[in-house]
Design a protein around this motif. Structure first.
Motif, PDB file in Angstrom:
ATOM      1  N   ASN A   1       6.601  -2.929   2.683  1.00 29.77           N
ATOM      2  CA  ASN A   1       6.728  -1.705   2.294  1.00 29.77           C
ATOM      3  C   ASN A   1       7.678  -1.347   0.981  1.00 29.77           C
ATOM      4  OD1 ASN A   1       8.131   1.071   2.543  1.00 29.77           O
ATOM      5  ND2 ASN A   1       8.023   1.081   4.567  1.00 29.77           N
ATOM      6  N   LEU A   2       8.741  -2.226   0.865  1.00 31.96           N
ATOM      7  CA  LEU A   2       9.642  -2.214  -0.414  1.00 31.96           C
ATOM      8  C   LEU A   2       8.532  -2.586  -1.633  1.00 31.96           C
ATOM      9  CD1 LEU A   2      12.974  -3.886   0.901  1.00 31.96           C
ATOM     10  CD2 LEU A   2      12.472  -1.721   0.306  1.00 31.96           C
ATOM     11  N   TYR A   3       7.685  -3.504  -1.524  1.00 29.75           N
ATOM     12  CA  TYR A   3       6.779  -3.937  -2.623  1.00 29.75           C
ATOM     13  C   TYR A   3       5.905  -2.617  -3.188  1.00 29.75           C
ATOM     14  CZ  TYR A   3       3.079  -6.018  -5.393  1.00 29.75           C
ATOM     15  OH  TYR A   3       2.135  -6.186  -6.315  1.00 29.75           O
TER      16      TYR A   3
ATOM     17  N   ASP B   1      -5.370  -4.044  11.419  1.00 27.09           N
ATOM     18  CA  ASP B   1      -5.377  -2.750  10.770  1.00 27.09           C
ATOM     19  C   ASP B   1      -4.535  -2.722   9.347  1.00 27.09           C
ATOM     20  OD1 ASP B   1      -7.061  -2.003  12.983  1.00 27.09           O
ATOM     21  OD2 ASP B   1      -5.526  -0.832  13.708  1.00 27.09           O
ATOM     22  N   LEU B   2      -3.550  -3.361   9.591  1.00 30.21           N
ATOM     23  CA  LEU B   2      -2.587  -3.273   8.319  1.00 30.21           C
ATOM     24  C   LEU B   2      -3.388  -4.341   7.283  1.00 30.21           C
ATOM     25  CD1 LEU B   2      -0.092  -2.884   6.602  1.00 30.21           C
ATOM     26  CD2 LEU B   2       1.030  -4.772   7.865  1.00 30.21           C
ATOM     27  N   SER B   3      -3.960  -5.636   7.724  1.00 32.08           N
ATOM     28  CA  SER B   3      -4.522  -6.236   6.863  1.00 32.08           C
ATOM     29  C   SER B   3      -5.687  -5.928   6.178  1.00 32.08           C
ATOM     30  CB  SER B   3      -4.911  -7.513   7.840  1.00 32.08           C
ATOM     31  OG  SER B   3      -5.377  -8.551   6.732  1.00 32.08           O
ATOM     32  N   GLY B   4      -6.416  -4.928   6.762  1.00 31.19           N
ATOM     33  CA  GLY B   4      -7.690  -4.272   6.167  1.00 31.19           C
ATOM     34  C   GLY B   4      -7.221  -3.239   5.257  1.00 31.19           C
TER      35      GLY B   4
ATOM     36  N   GLY C   1      -0.422   2.329   1.553  1.00 28.89           N
ATOM     37  CA  GLY C   1       0.223   0.856   1.777  1.00 28.89           C
ATOM     38  C   GLY C   1       1.530   1.102   2.788  1.00 28.89           C
ATOM     39  N   ILE C   2       2.386   1.918   2.181  1.00 30.27           N
ATOM     40  CA  ILE C   2       3.773   2.478   3.112  1.00 30.27           C
ATOM     41  C   ILE C   2       3.153   2.999   4.355  1.00 30.27           C
ATOM     42  CG2 ILE C   2       5.779   3.467   2.861  1.00 30.27           C
ATOM     43  CD1 ILE C   2       5.833   3.386  -0.092  1.00 30.27           C
ATOM     44  N   GLU C   3       2.289   3.984   4.293  1.00 31.60           N
ATOM     45  CA  GLU C   3       1.920   4.605   5.473  1.00 31.60           C
ATOM     46  C   GLU C   3       1.377   3.526   6.565  1.00 31.60           C
ATOM     47  OE1 GLU C   3      -0.638   7.665   4.138  1.00 31.60           O
ATOM     48  OE2 GLU C   3       1.051   9.144   3.484  1.00 31.60           O
ATOM     49  N   ALA C   4       0.673   2.599   5.948  1.00 35.28           N
ATOM     50  CA  ALA C   4      -0.093   1.620   7.040  1.00 35.28           C
ATOM     51  C   ALA C   4       1.132   0.757   7.452  1.00 35.28           C
ATOM     52  CB  ALA C   4      -1.080   0.762   6.095  1.00 35.28           C
TER      53      ALA C   4
END
Length: 224
Positions: free
Chosen positions: A111-113, A169-172, A204-207
């Motif tokens: 998230n921070l990245y 799902d996040l990995s996708g 990405g943050i939302e995921a």
């Protein structure tokens, strides 16, 4: 078998009828012996019954003690089994919590990245980011993609199916952003990708937040 009253009288009559040949002392002695023998016979019969009763009580008591001892052993074994199960369950739950914490730490880092890279392209975010930027500069989304797979391998035993699906799902999503990040690092810049990069990192943050929400639900925590 003890003599009855009639039988004793019969002995006395016989003694009296033969008194002509016996002295009075002999007659009395015979009657006394007969009475004593009868008493002893009755006494020994009752005694034998009492002994038998005591033996029965002793046997019953022994059997009761055996049952009590067997029940106590069974109870202790059950308690020991329950204690072992409780310890194992507690240890497993601790590992599950550790797994969720480890996953959450990784999600925070991702998230921070994403926030950092989004802030580079959004003037409104830059000031805020400059006060919290503590991420390692040499990490990229490719690193986090591998880290997610590693996390599933290390902690998969302690994660629920829903938690593992959330990571999948996040990995996708991260995998899609890796392609964007590779294009951003290319010497030949693509203006379209440059413009959409901020939105990509926001995705990405939302995921990550969606994955965190799934983990929270798995823990049964209601933040509402």
């Amino acid at each position: 078998m003890p003599l009855t009253i009639d039988e004793i009288k019969e002995v006395v009559e016989v003694a009296v009828s033969t008194s002509s040949t016996m002295s009075i002392n002999q007659v009395l002695l015979l009657v006394s012996i007969t009475a004593i023998a009868s008493f002893l016979g009755a006494y020994l019969t009752v005694k034998a019954k009492n002994i038998a009763t005591k033996e029965d009580i002793s046997h019953i008591t022994t059997e009761i003690e055996k049952v009590k001892s067997s029940y106590a052993e069974s109870l202790e074994k059950t308690k020991a089994d329950l204690q072992i199960k409780s310890v194992l369950q507690s240890a497993f739950q601790t590992k599950c919590l550790e797994a969720v914490i480890a996953v959450n730490d990784l999600l925070i880092e991702i998230n921070l990245y994403c926030w950092k890279n989004m802030a580079k392209r959004d003037a409104g975010e830059h000031y805020v980011w400059s006060h919290v930027d503590d991420t390692t500069p040499d990490k990229h989304l490719t690193y986090f993609l591998v880290a997610i797979d590693k996390m599933k391998l290390e902690h998969g035993l302690y994660l629920t199916d829903k938690a593992k699906r959330a990571l999948l799902d996040l990995s996708g999503q991260i995998s899609t952003l890796v392609s964007m990040e590779v294009a951003l690092s290319s010497t030949e810049k693509d203006p379209v990708i440059e413009v959409s990069a901020s939105s990509g990192y926001r995705i990405g943050i939302e995921a990550v937040e969606k994955c965190q929400s799934a983990l929270v639900n798995e823990l049964g925590i209601n933040n509402g």
